[in-house]
Each structure stands twice: as C-alpha cells, then as structure tokens.
Design an enzyme around this catalytic site. Structure first.
Site, PDB file in Angstrom:
ATOM      1  N   SER A  96      -1.906  -4.447  -0.004  1.00 35.52           N
ATOM      2  CA  SER A  96      -0.549  -4.175  -0.466  1.00 35.52           C
ATOM      3  C   SER A  96      -0.507  -4.133  -1.996  1.00 35.52           C
ATOM      4  CB  SER A  96       0.408  -5.201   0.136  1.00 35.52           C
ATOM      5  OG  SER A  96       1.747  -4.807  -0.005  1.00 35.52           O
ATOM      6  N   ASN A 120      -3.464  -1.429   3.573  1.00 41.82           N
ATOM      7  CA  ASN A 120      -2.005  -1.287   3.563  1.00 41.82           C
ATOM      8  C   ASN A 120      -1.509  -0.955   2.158  1.00 41.82           C
ATOM      9  OD1 ASN A 120      -2.832  -3.589   5.658  1.00 41.82           O
ATOM     10  ND2 ASN A 120      -1.129  -2.405   6.509  1.00 41.82           N
ATOM     11  N   HIS A 241       1.887  -4.296   8.923  1.00 43.04           N
ATOM     12  CA  HIS A 241       1.498  -4.500   7.532  1.00 43.04           C
ATOM     13  C   HIS A 241       0.469  -5.608   7.327  1.00 43.04           C
ATOM     14  CE1 HIS A 241       2.016  -3.816   3.273  1.00 43.04           C
ATOM     15  NE2 HIS A 241       2.213  -5.107   3.055  1.00 43.04           N
TER      16      HIS A 241
END
Length: 270
Positions: A96, A120, A241
C-alpha cells in the site's frame, strides 16, 4: 509473534528488525500499520533470506516526519535507511503506502535496489477515487475519524473474528494520530508521482494485489507490470487489501519466486 525481535534504530530515526540470513529483503508496511503487519512474511521468508522490516515514519517506534510532507520525503527517509543499512543493493517490497515508497526507491535510488515488489499498490486513481482518498486524508488530519472504516474497506464484511482482522484493528488503534495523518496525506497524493517512470525500471518487478481490492485494483497491477521491462502481475483470488495477512501462503510463494528471479544488478537504466 516470537519471531519478531526487539527493534533497532538507525540515526535517521527509522526503527527496524532483521531476521534470518541470506540475501537481504526489506519490507515496508502501509499507512496505520507497523512492521508487525508483515509477521507471516518475516516468519516464512527469514528461513531463506535476511528479512528486514521497518516502521514508517511516525508509526511504531520510528521518528516522525514534520507535517506537510509528501511521498518524496518518505522515499528520502528510506533512502537514508538503506544507506545506513549498508547491505548494498537489496530487494524491496512494500504494501500500500509502502508500495509507493518502494516504487520511489526503485526510481530514485536504483543502485540500492536489486528487485522491487508492490503489494496492493495504487497507480493513477480515477477522479472519483482520488477525491475519496483525499477526503479521508482531510478527515484524519482533524483527528475525528472512524478507525473501523479502513478495516471495512480492507476486509469487507464478516471477517471481524479472524486473526488478520484483529491484528490490523490493534495496529490501527495504536498508531499515532499525527504520524497517521502525515503518511495518509502523502499516500492520498502519491499515486501519480512515479507513474510515468516505470519504463525506466529494469530489474525484476512484482505487482501483486487481491482480486477484490477496490482501491489497489488488479487493473492497476497489470498496468504497472505491462509498463515495466521485467514486470509480473499476480492477482490473488478471493482476497482484498490485506492479502499478505489473509493469504500468506500464496503471497509468500510469490515473494519467494520473485526473490529467485534474476535480472539487472540495479533497477534503472544507466
């Protein structure tokens, strides 16, 4: 987990753990988490590699950055961290926000990056998604925000009693509000910072996400892989996620395969 030892701290203010022996692999977690979010990867991958997991600035025990910083400031902090480590070129995997930092390192510090993996990762959000994430960043800055809302986006409904959900909830509850706000603002505005430069990256590059991740989508992963010389997209079916926690065996296998890929000694054209 007992596999995670006491943290060490670099002069730059970055705290980290190093577990195992072998080729070094640096792990960078996402916004609101800390290095414990990589627990399944630290445990499994340290059997064959030296796994080095670090806390983001203002997260865990790492010193914060000052307010108003952007993605490049986070990349600069980790560039200093890699230099302080002194391991030479390392493989870097980020999740992320950590994926955005890993991308920046591959572009800005090619001599220090042997491979790069984005788990992700976000890439060129559409206008609606960009507006939504910037609105969340503004809410976090006020200190009045729902710490359960990210969990609903990351996991969907019906996962509240699972271990991955419980760990993520605990880490979110512990994060420093200002450190969280600073990182989230950089995350909200960072999806296009290095988007035009993937064609310059020549080392093995892995782009992995969950099939059901609505914000770090499979299409984003495929687009980045297609624009990278040695890019590979891996989509994990049935997950969202926090795929490194919810599908650790599949993610660990993909990371181990990526670690065994060979390419250029650095991530960038000379």
């Amino acid at each position: 987990m007992s596999i995670i030892p006491q943290r060490s701290e670099m002069p730059s203010g970055t705290t980290y753990v190093a577990v195992g022996r072998g080729e070094p692999l640096v792990l960078i977690h996402g916004v609101g988490m800390k290095l414990e979010a990589w627990s399944p990867q630290i445990e499994a991958l340290s059997e064959g590699f030296e796994v080095i997991a670090a806390d983001l600035p203002g997260h865990g025990e790492s010193a914060p950055l000052t307010g108003g910083t952007d993605l490049r400031d986070f990349v600069s902090r980790f560039l200093r961290f890699l230099t302080e480590l002194g391991r030479g070129p390392v493989s870097v995997a980020g999740h992320s926000m950590g994926a955005l930092i890993a991308a920046g390192l591959a572009v800005e510090a090619p001599e220090l990056v042997r491979r790069v993996a984005l788990l992700n990762g976000v890439h060129r959000r559409d206008p609606a998604a960009r507006d939504a994430v910037r609105q969340r960043a503004a809410e976090i800055e006020t200190g009045r925000f729902d710490r359960e809302a990210p969990l609903r986006r990351w996991f969907g409904e019906g996962h509240e009693h699972e271990g991955a959900y419980a760990l993520s909830r605990r880490l979110l509850a512990e994060v420093d509000q200002q450190g969280y706000a600073t990182a989230y603002a950089a995350f909200a505005n960072g999806d296009a910072v290095y988007a035009d430069r993937w064609s310059e990256v020549i080392c093995p590059a892995l782009f992995l996400t969950g099939e059901g991740d609505l914000n770090s989508t499979p299409d984003m992963a495929r687009a980045m892989a297609a624009s990278t010389r040695l890019g590979q997209a891996v989509i994990i079916s049935g997950h969202r996620h926090m795929v490194n926690l919810t599908a650790p065996e599949e993610v660990n296998a993909a990371l181990a395969d990526w670690m065994n890929r060979t390419g250029e000694e650095a991530c960038h054209d000379a």
